[in-house]
Design a protein around this motif. Structure first.
Motif, short mmCIF file in Angstrom:
data_model
loop_
_atom_site.label_atom_id
_atom_site.label_comp_id
_atom_site.label_asym_id
_atom_site.label_seq_id
_atom_site.Cartn_x
_atom_site.Cartn_y
_atom_site.Cartn_z
N PRO A 15 0.90 -1.23 -0.14
CA PRO A 15 -0.05 0.24 0.03
C PRO A 15 0.92 1.17 0.00
N PRO A 16 0.27 2.45 -0.53
CA PRO A 16 1.21 3.39 -0.39
C PRO A 16 1.53 3.95 0.85
N PRO A 17 2.71 4.47 0.96
CA PRO A 17 3.16 4.91 2.26
C PRO A 17 2.54 6.00 2.90
N ASP A 129 6.85 -7.17 9.65
CA ASP A 129 8.02 -7.43 8.80
C ASP A 129 8.06 -8.75 8.07
N ALA A 130 7.50 -9.81 8.73
CA ALA A 130 7.26 -11.07 8.46
C ALA A 130 6.22 -11.29 7.23
N VAL A 131 5.01 -10.55 7.59
CA VAL A 131 3.95 -10.56 6.48
C VAL A 131 4.56 -9.70 5.35
N THR A 132 5.07 -8.75 5.55
CA THR A 132 5.55 -8.00 4.20
C THR A 132 6.64 -8.88 3.46
N LEU A 133 7.26 -9.58 3.99
CA LEU A 133 8.26 -10.26 3.36
C LEU A 133 7.50 -11.49 2.43
N ALA A 183 -0.22 -3.53 6.88
CA ALA A 183 0.05 -5.18 7.33
C ALA A 183 -1.47 -5.87 7.05
N ILE A 184 -2.62 -5.36 7.45
CA ILE A 184 -3.78 -5.83 7.03
C ILE A 184 -3.95 -6.15 5.57
N TYR A 185 -3.77 -5.28 4.93
CA TYR A 185 -3.46 -5.21 3.19
C TYR A 185 -2.70 -6.23 2.94
N ASN A 186 -1.36 -6.20 3.35
CA ASN A 186 -0.35 -7.14 2.93
C ASN A 186 -0.77 -8.52 3.47
N THR A 187 -1.46 -8.77 4.37
CA THR A 187 -2.07 -10.15 4.99
C THR A 187 -2.96 -10.60 4.06
N LEU A 188 -3.91 -9.97 3.61
CA LEU A 188 -4.80 -10.39 2.68
C LEU A 188 -4.34 -10.72 1.41
N SER A 189 -3.37 -9.72 0.78
CA SER A 189 -2.80 -10.04 -0.32
C SER A 189 -2.08 -11.49 -0.33
N THR A 190 -1.45 -11.98 0.77
CA THR A 190 -0.57 -12.92 0.80
C THR A 190 -1.33 -14.19 0.67
N ASP A 225 -13.34 1.89 3.40
CA ASP A 225 -11.90 2.16 3.09
C ASP A 225 -11.26 0.92 2.39
N SER A 226 -10.22 1.04 2.01
CA SER A 226 -9.52 0.10 1.11
C SER A 226 -9.49 -1.27 1.56
N ASN A 227 -9.37 -1.35 2.78
CA ASN A 227 -9.17 -2.67 3.32
C ASN A 227 -10.49 -3.40 3.56
#
Length: 527
Positions: A15-17, A129-133, A183-190, A225-227
């Motif tokens: 997601p955008p910073p 960090d682990a989620v993002t990785l 991180a919620i976004y990245n979790t759903l993406s993963t 919202d986006s999430n």
């Protein structure tokens, strides 16, 4: 009743910073440039030797952090430095997304187990960090041309309970914090990425975790919202091809929750394109949910039929989606058909069938009138299939007699349009065969379905219902209109015969036999 894939958002790898604070101007940019340069030069080549170094370094930092936390559990200052170092090691591992062919080696080294374990780390930042990785490593663009390596990685993640840990971690993330929202976004993406590589994860994640419960709560939130949008997309993916997930979500009061969510848009349109995609995903979820019989019953009890008619009457963007939801609800479920007629649904549906679809100019751009026509034809065919006798059947049939049989005229107008389209596709096949292109019968049939054959078949089925009613005015009108187009009852029979021959057994052999016997009855009546 085609169910399109859920509306996917155009999303980047992350997601955008969040915007930088005003004090950013005071940062020495030369230091940032030096840091960036050092990071770029830290790893020159990416091969197995480099991977082993990265894996070993991660294990050392992880062990040091674990030891520090055990030794000084009540003194965060004593293990803060080890967690900064652990964070840095996780950041370095992101480079592996550039070499997915090394994923099997990453698995054999045991590093995947360490990464998934960090999803449960006491420090939420390390878990993030682990989620993002994991999101980076499983990104669709990364694994697209590396199917075997991706499969090895995903299998290892599943075996090491990554799915369960990802969902557990969701419970402690808060949207009000920008980093945790990301991180919620990245979790759903993963999770989506894992399903893309291994579709069975779709049922596994619902069976072994509380993800459906989390998504249910997310959809209940009124604010967009986006999430919330992403949650609707993930839910649609989970429900789309899984009867088990459809039943499970239905038992969680999912039908009522989705009805409440779409009810917010009965008299207003979504404000943005992203919000519009979310609403379409919610209707996709509802249509998926309406496939099991028990959920159709819940839909009727929750007054879903009435809500969809209200949405149609409000003439907003959800108009076509409401028609589709009604079609799913009424297919092979007479109680929904009966409720539709009892609450004056015919009064709403038939003006639209006649082409009077009162939509704003904005909404007409979003949907073609043809799309609405096809959905309405399917809905009327479902009604005829569900109302077989009694006063309701008479009310339905009477619609085709009133106003000088204008609805039969409209039906034949649509018949000719779709018939001509299918004939044009047949002619293309003939030309291709002359040019020595080989096309098998199944592909031909699928191509004809794409050109409108299914809608033509439904029109023929409706004509079959009208003909077998033995109403003299209806029969006279149908024969007259066929003759005017230089057609005969045999043309309708041929369409019905092809429909009969391709009826599948997706709903079981008994349902197939029942459906085919109904079509045989129509074919015989036209003889």
């Amino acid at each position: 009743m085609d169910l399109p894939p859920p509306q996917k958002r155009k999303r980047s790898a992350s997601p955008p910073p969040p915007s930088l604070p005003p004090s950013v101007d005071n940062i020495d940019l030369s230091l940032l440039e030096a840091l960036e340069k050092s990071q770029q030069n830290a790893i020159e080549t990416l091969d197995l030797k480099t991977l082993k170094k990265l894996a070993l370094s991660l294990e050392r930092r992880l062990n040091a952090n674990t030891a520090a936390r055990l030794k000084y559990p009540d003194n965060p200052d004593k293990f803060a430095d080890s967690e900064i170092e652990l964070h840095d090691e996780l950041e370095k591992l992101k480079i592996l997304a550039g070499a997915p062919e090394l994923y099997p080696d990453l698995v054999s080294l045991g590093t995947v187990n360490s990464i998934t374990g960090l999803l449960n780390h006491d420090n939420t930042d390390i878990a993030i960090d682990a989620v993002t990785l994991l999101q980076d490593l499983t990104d669709a663009d990364v694994v697209e041309d590396n199917d075997e390596s991706a499969q090895v990685l995903v299998d290892a993640l599943v075996e090491n309970s990554a799915v369960e840990l990802l969902v557990q971690n969701l419970a402690r993330l808060n949207d009000s914090d920008p980093d945790e929202s990301a991180a919620i976004y990245n979790t759903l993406s993963t999770i989506e990425n894992l399903i893309e590589v291994r579709p069975s994860v779709s049922e596994l994640v619902c069976e072994k975790t509380k993800l459906l419960k989390w998504l249910l709560a997310r959809i209940k939130i009124r604010e967009f919202d986006s999430n919330k949008q992403y949650a609707s997309e993930i839910l649609a993916i989970l429900l789309q091809n899984s009867a088990a997930n459809q039943k499970r979500f239905g038992q969680m009061n999912g039908v009522d929750t989705l009805l409440q969510a779409v009810a917010m848009y009965k008299s207003k349109d979504p404000k943005t394109g992203d919000e519009e995609e979310m609403v379409e995903n919610l209707f996709d979820c509802l249509c998926c949910l309406l496939m099991p019989l028990e959920n159709k019953e819940r839909f009727v009890k929750a007054e879903g039929v009435e809500l969809m008619i209200i949405i149609m009457n409000q003439k907003k963007l959800c108009y076509g989606s409401a028609i589709r939801a009604l079609d799913f609800a009424m297919t092979n479920y007479p109680p929904a058909c009966e409720r539709f007629i009892d609450v004056m649904g015919l009064k709403t549906a038939f003006p639209a069938f006649m082409g009077k679809i009162p939509l704003s100019k904005k909404n007409k751009k979003k949907r073609s009138s043809e799309e609405y026509e096809e959905r309405l034809i399917s809905l009327i065919a479902s009604l005829f299939g569900g109302i077989l006798r009694g006063s309701r059947r008479e009310r339905l049939l009477s619609k085709f007699v009133e106003n000088e049989c204008e609805k039969i005229d409209r039906l034949m107008e649509l018949y000719m349009r779709y018939s001509n389209r299918v004939k044009a596709e047949d002619e293309r096949f003939s030309q291709l065969e002359l040019d020595d292109f080989e096309i098998d019968e199944e592909e031909k049939y699928n191509r004809k379905l794409d050109s409108g054959l299914y809608t033509l078949q439904l029109i023929a089925v409706i004509l079959g219902h009208l003909w077998t009613s033995e109403h003299p005015r209806m029969r006279t009108r149908i024969e007259l209109l066929l003759k005017q187009q230089k057609l005969s009852k045999k043309d309708v029979k041929d369409i019905l015969q092809e429909y009969h021959d391709y009826i599948g057994d997706l709903d079981g052999p008994e349902e197939k036999e029942r459906a085919q016997s109904k079509i045989v009855k129509f074919i015989s009546a036209f003889s």
